[in-house]
Enzyme design. Structure first.
Site, PDB file in Angstrom:
ATOM      1  N   HIS A  55      15.231 -31.716 -22.744  1.00 11.01           N
ATOM      2  CA  HIS A  55      14.893 -32.573 -21.605  1.00 11.01           C
ATOM      3  C   HIS A  55      13.457 -32.368 -21.141  1.00 11.01           C
ATOM      4  CE1 HIS A  55      18.999 -33.950 -21.315  1.00 11.01           C
ATOM      5  NE2 HIS A  55      19.398 -32.691 -21.402  1.00 11.01           N
TER       6      HIS A  55
ATOM      7  N   ARG B 155       2.128   1.184  -5.872  1.00 10.39           N
ATOM      8  CA  ARG B 155       2.277   0.333  -4.691  1.00 10.39           C
ATOM      9  C   ARG B 155       1.047  -0.514  -4.436  1.00 10.39           C
ATOM     10  NH1 ARG B 155       6.618   2.055  -1.656  1.00 10.39           N
ATOM     11  NH2 ARG B 155       5.872   0.915   0.154  1.00 10.39           N
TER      12      ARG B 155
ATOM     13  N   GLU C  59       4.211 -10.623 -16.657  1.00  7.81           N
ATOM     14  CA  GLU C  59       3.741  -9.531 -15.796  1.00  7.81           C
ATOM     15  C   GLU C  59       2.806  -8.572 -16.500  1.00  7.81           C
ATOM     16  OE1 GLU C  59       7.654  -7.905 -14.594  1.00  7.81           O
ATOM     17  OE2 GLU C  59       6.743  -7.749 -12.623  1.00  7.81           O
TER      18      GLU C  59
ATOM     19  N   LYS D  80       4.688  -2.496  -6.702  1.00  2.61           N
ATOM     20  CA  LYS D  80       6.086  -2.193  -6.992  1.00  2.61           C
ATOM     21  C   LYS D  80       7.020  -2.651  -5.864  1.00  2.61           C
ATOM     22  CE  LYS D  80       9.330  -0.198  -9.444  1.00  2.61           C
ATOM     23  NZ  LYS D  80       9.727  -0.907 -10.672  1.00  2.61           N
TER      24      LYS D  80
ATOM     25  N   ASN E 285       0.086   0.570   5.902  1.00  2.00           N
ATOM     26  CA  ASN E 285       0.746  -0.329   4.948  1.00  2.00           C
ATOM     27  C   ASN E 285       1.448  -1.386   5.774  1.00  2.00           C
ATOM     28  OD1 ASN E 285       2.286  -1.540   2.942  1.00  2.00           O
ATOM     29  ND2 ASN E 285       3.871   0.040   2.985  1.00  2.00           N
ATOM     30  N   GLY E 286       1.088  -2.669   5.588  1.00  2.00           N
ATOM     31  CA  GLY E 286       1.756  -3.726   6.339  1.00  2.00           C
ATOM     32  C   GLY E 286       0.779  -4.793   6.780  1.00  2.00           C
TER      33      GLY E 286
ATOM     34  N   LYS F  15       8.920 -10.492 -17.824  1.00  2.00           N
ATOM     35  CA  LYS F  15       8.345  -9.227 -18.320  1.00  2.00           C
ATOM     36  C   LYS F  15       7.050  -9.515 -19.071  1.00  2.00           C
ATOM     37  CE  LYS F  15       9.855  -6.758 -16.474  1.00  2.00           C
ATOM     38  NZ  LYS F  15      10.873  -6.961 -15.514  1.00  2.00           N
TER      39      LYS F  15
ATOM     40  N   CYS G 163       0.839  -1.201   0.000  1.00  2.00           N
ATOM     41  CA  CYS G 163       0.000   0.000   0.000  1.00  2.00           C
ATOM     42  C   CYS G 163       0.879   1.258   0.000  1.00  2.00           C
ATOM     43  CB  CYS G 163      -0.859   0.030   1.257  1.00  2.00           C
ATOM     44  SG  CYS G 163      -1.837  -1.449   1.443  1.00  2.00           S
TER      45      CYS G 163
ATOM     46  N   GLU H  72      14.260 -13.288 -17.509  1.00  2.22           N
ATOM     47  CA  GLU H  72      13.753 -11.918 -17.358  1.00  2.22           C
ATOM     48  C   GLU H  72      12.782 -11.574 -18.494  1.00  2.22           C
ATOM     49  OE1 GLU H  72      13.546  -9.895 -15.092  1.00  2.22           O
ATOM     50  OE2 GLU H  72      13.267  -7.936 -16.005  1.00  2.22           O
TER      51      GLU H  72
ATOM     52  N   TRP I 116      -3.116  -2.243  -1.572  1.00  2.00           N
ATOM     53  CA  TRP I 116      -2.847  -3.564  -2.142  1.00  2.00           C
ATOM     54  C   TRP I 116      -3.348  -4.536  -1.081  1.00  2.00           C
ATOM     55  CZ3 TRP I 116       0.402  -7.886  -1.100  1.00  2.00           C
ATOM     56  CH2 TRP I 116       0.563  -8.757  -2.176  1.00  2.00           C
TER      57      TRP I 116
HETATM   58  O1  M6R Z   1      12.526  -3.620  -5.168  1.00  2.00           O
HETATM   59  P1  M6R Z   1      13.076  -4.982  -5.477  1.00  2.00           P
HETATM   60  O2  M6R Z   1      14.099  -4.960  -6.540  1.00  2.00           O
HETATM   61  O3  M6R Z   1      13.559  -5.688  -4.249  1.00  2.00           O
HETATM   62  O4  M6R Z   1      11.825  -5.814  -6.029  1.00  2.00           O
HETATM   63  C1  M6R Z   1      11.951  -7.183  -6.301  1.00  2.00           C
HETATM   64  C2  M6R Z   1      10.781  -7.688  -7.115  1.00  2.00           C
HETATM   65  O5  M6R Z   1       9.584  -7.533  -6.427  1.00  2.00           O
HETATM   66  C3  M6R Z   1      10.670  -6.974  -8.473  1.00  2.00           C
HETATM   67  O6  M6R Z   1      11.852  -7.086  -9.207  1.00  2.00           O
HETATM   68  C4  M6R Z   1       9.505  -7.573  -9.290  1.00  2.00           C
HETATM   69  O7  M6R Z   1       9.809  -8.877  -9.694  1.00  2.00           O
HETATM   70  C5  M6R Z   1       9.182  -6.675 -10.487  1.00  2.00           C
HETATM   71  N1  M6R Z   1       7.770  -6.626 -10.662  1.00  2.00           N
HETATM   72  C6  M6R Z   1       9.785  -7.153 -11.741  1.00  2.00           C
HETATM   73  O8  M6R Z   1       9.390  -6.462 -12.878  1.00  2.00           O
END
Ligand code: M6R
Length: 612
Positions: A508, A29, A492, A607, A102-103, A489, A2, A485, A76
């Site tokens: 395999h 967030r 996501e 984020k 937040n938490g 991407k 959040c 990666e 969130w």
């Molecule tokens: O702030 P951080 O780099 O620790 O975050 C780690 C992951 O949550 C972050 O990289 C997440 O996988 C992103 N959504 C990737 O695009």
């Protein structure tokens, strides 16, 4: 998770637009719901709406709110579904305390039971309501500050929250906030004060900030900011001046933050190595690194700890450190490390890689390593974040604020920072600096410029393949993490199922998936494994799969095995991943946009993941 924001001031600024502006910058967030509370005429007035911030704004347009000071929240969801009833601000059952949070409060059920037995009622599914009732239950003996201090003594868990009250005797403007875990930043102005989960929400108003420590409680009035430590005594926390440019945090003419941030990589990567390498001698210069240098000199192992995209950077980091410095490296997910029994002693150096520096799993892993005697390094983008404060040395990535939830420039700058770290490990262990190892860095910005020129081509490819249901990404060696990666991407931001695989492992298992509908993105660059990856492409081609090749060779070389060829500039093998990932970011971006997905705020994500 959040996002929270707050304002008190005698400047007569319209408080609701200010809170909404802050929430816009915090919406990454979480965007399950949003709400604001303001005080006017000695009463609390709130507005809440399910879903994105736009819904709250529409509501406020219809029924405007006005007040002198207030709080805002973007959610969130953790406890309770993302419906208006659970949107913050959350009130106590007497309606005199408002809380944004937040938490996660771990003992909320026990507390809820005890409060209910004392006559406090609950109308939401949130753990936050426990905080509001608890504070209210302690208000009668003193002011808001004392009530918050007494309340947090009973809370177990992680929180950053802020509270307001209109209880009798509290006629003045006052916000009290507390931090245990998630970030909370205070912004100091002239006759006005701010608080937020992220400096990005404050920099339009002030650059002078204080990052609260765990256990801190802060009291903000228009003219004062007081911080009290875990023992209840007033403490002085370091005031920092942020040098971020506010326009950096805006979209700057791009349709999405993600596209803007992809384009910013040229500059961000350059900013990350600028001034840190001596191109003539090959030396790597890192500030305040003496403690880490001493630990690296005798280290037997290095542990790289991270989550998500940052974990992928860690996988590349393993290649860099082992290759350049000859030290054994283990890479672990933050969320796994602390729940196994990693072999750690004082000869281990643990490196936390995190854009935000606030990812709960990465922080816990770092703490676990520290408890067993390891020295800590943070590779981090956010100054003053928890990871940087825990660490004995920091290698900052100079990416600037990254707003898009999908990480792009944070990743490429992490790869540069890890390259610098690998060279520094080498240096700390007595090897003579080699100019030829740092000089290839100078070629990176131009190579990135070149690869960004492929944008139109990738948009075209995205149109062609946007309806695929699955994608496979293949890479070998140092480019295997880039395949991971690329797949992350795409997942996501387009919600297409995608898997990253080491190209040699395809036979395999995943080879069974290949048919004429499966696009396979294969990374074939460098000398070491180029021919091997080419053979893997042949295997896909022979089974009618669609091959999209990312290569540093002439297109002709892959003509017979690839349906599409994306030609990228050639660099030093150890820096090549930084260039290779960019077309994969662009492909994912354009597919996401074509499919109508919200690429800056993909569903279910946030984020900074500040809960476990
Ligand atoms: O702030 P951080 O780099 O620790 O975050 C780690 C992951 O949550 C972050 O990289 C997440 O996988 C992103 N959504 C990737 O695009």
């Amino acid at each position: 998770m959040c996002g929270i924001v707050g304002y008190v001031g005698d400047k007569q600024r319209p408080v609701v637009p200010l809170l909404i502006d802050g929430l816009k910058r915090l919406e990454y967030r979480g965007y399950d719901s949003a709400g604001v509370v303001v005080v006017s005429g000695g009463e609390l007035h709130a507005a809440r709406a399910e879903g994105k911030l736009g819904n709250l704004v529409a509501k406020l347009d219809e029924t405007p709110l006005d007040g002198t000071y207030g709080l805002g929240h973007t959610r969130w969801a953790t406890h309770g579904p993302p419906v208006e009833r659970n949107a913050h601000p959350i009130f106590d059952s007497q309606g005199r305390v408002a809380v944004i949070h937040n938490g996660i409060i771990e003992n909320f059920l026990e507390l809820k039971k005890a409060l209910a037995a004392d006559g406090w009622s609950f109308s939401t599914d949130t753990d936050t309501e426990v905080i509001a009732n608890l504070i209210s239950s302690k208000l009668d003996g003193g002011g808001l500050l004392a009530a918050v201090q007494a309340a947090i003594a009973e809370l177990d868990g992680m929180y950053a929250f802020a509270a307001l009250t209109t209880a009798a005797g509290n006629g003045h403007q006052e916000i009290v906030a507390a931090r245990q875990g998630p970030p909370l930043i205070l912004g100091m102005g002239n006759g006005e004060q701010f608080l937020s989960s992220d400096p990005a929400a404050l920099i339009a108003y002030t650059r002078d900030v204080v990052f609260l420590e765990n256990g801190d409680v802060a009291r903000l009035t228009p003219g004062t900011v007081e911080v009290f430590g875990a023992d209840g005594q007033m403490v002085s926390r370091r005031r920092r001046h942020l040098d971020w440019d506010p326009v950096q945090a805006d979209k700057g003419g791009y349709r999405h933050y993600m596209l803007k941030e992809i384009h910013e990589q040229t500059q961000a990567v350059q900013d990350t190595f600028a001034g840190r390498v001596d191109f003539a001698t090959g030396e790597v210069l890192l500030d305040d690194f003496e403690v880490v240098d001493a630990a690296l000199a005798g280290a037997t192992r290095i542990h790289l700890l991270a989550c998500g995209t940052s974990w992928h950077a860690g996988l590349v980091g393993k290649f860099l450190i082992e290759e350049l410095a000859g030290v054994a490296v283990e890479v672990d997910y933050g969320s796994e490390y602390r729940y196994r029994n990693p072999i750690v002693d004082e000869r281990v150096v643990a490196v936390g890689i995190s854009q935000s520096g606030e990812t709960a799993d990465t922080l816990s892993a770092l703490e676990a390593a520290q408890e067993k005697g390891a020295k800590l390094v943070a590779v981090c983008n956010v100054r003053g974040s928890q990871a940087t404060r825990l660490a004995d040395g920091v290698v900052y990535t100079h990416a600037g604020p990254e707003i898009g939830v999908a990480s792009t420039k944070a990743f490429t700058t992490q790869l540069v920072a890890l390259y610098l770290l690998a060279l520094r490990v080498r240096q700390a262990r007595g090897a003579k600096p080699v100019p030829a190892l740092v000089q290839p860095l100078a070629k990176l910005p131009q190579a990135l410029e070149q690869v960004l020129e492929l944008e139109a081509k990738l948009e075209k490819l995205a149109r062609r393949y946007r309806n695929a249901e699955d994608f496979l990404y293949l890479g070998r060696g140092i480019n295997y993490p880039i395949a991971l990666e690329g797949a992350l991407k795409l997942k996501e931001i387009s919600y297409i199922h995608a898997e990253g695989y080491p190209a040699g492992e395809m036979k395999h298992g995943p080879i069974a998936l290949i048919d004429e509908n499966l696009p396979v993105v294969a990374i074939a660059t460098g000398d070491r494994v180029y021919d091997k990856v080419k053979s893997n492409m042949q295997e896909v081609n022979a089974r009618d799969g669609i091959v999209i090749a990312v290569t540093d060779r002439e297109a002709d070389d892959l003509e017979e095995v690839a349906d599409e060829v994306i030609q990228v500039p050639r660099l030093h093998d150890l820096l090549q991943p930084i260039v290779n990932v960019v077309p994969l970011q662009l492909l994912a971006y354009f597919i996401g946009v074509r499919r109508g997905a919200d690429v800056d705020q993909p569903r279910n994500l946030a984020k900074s993941v500040t809960v476990e």
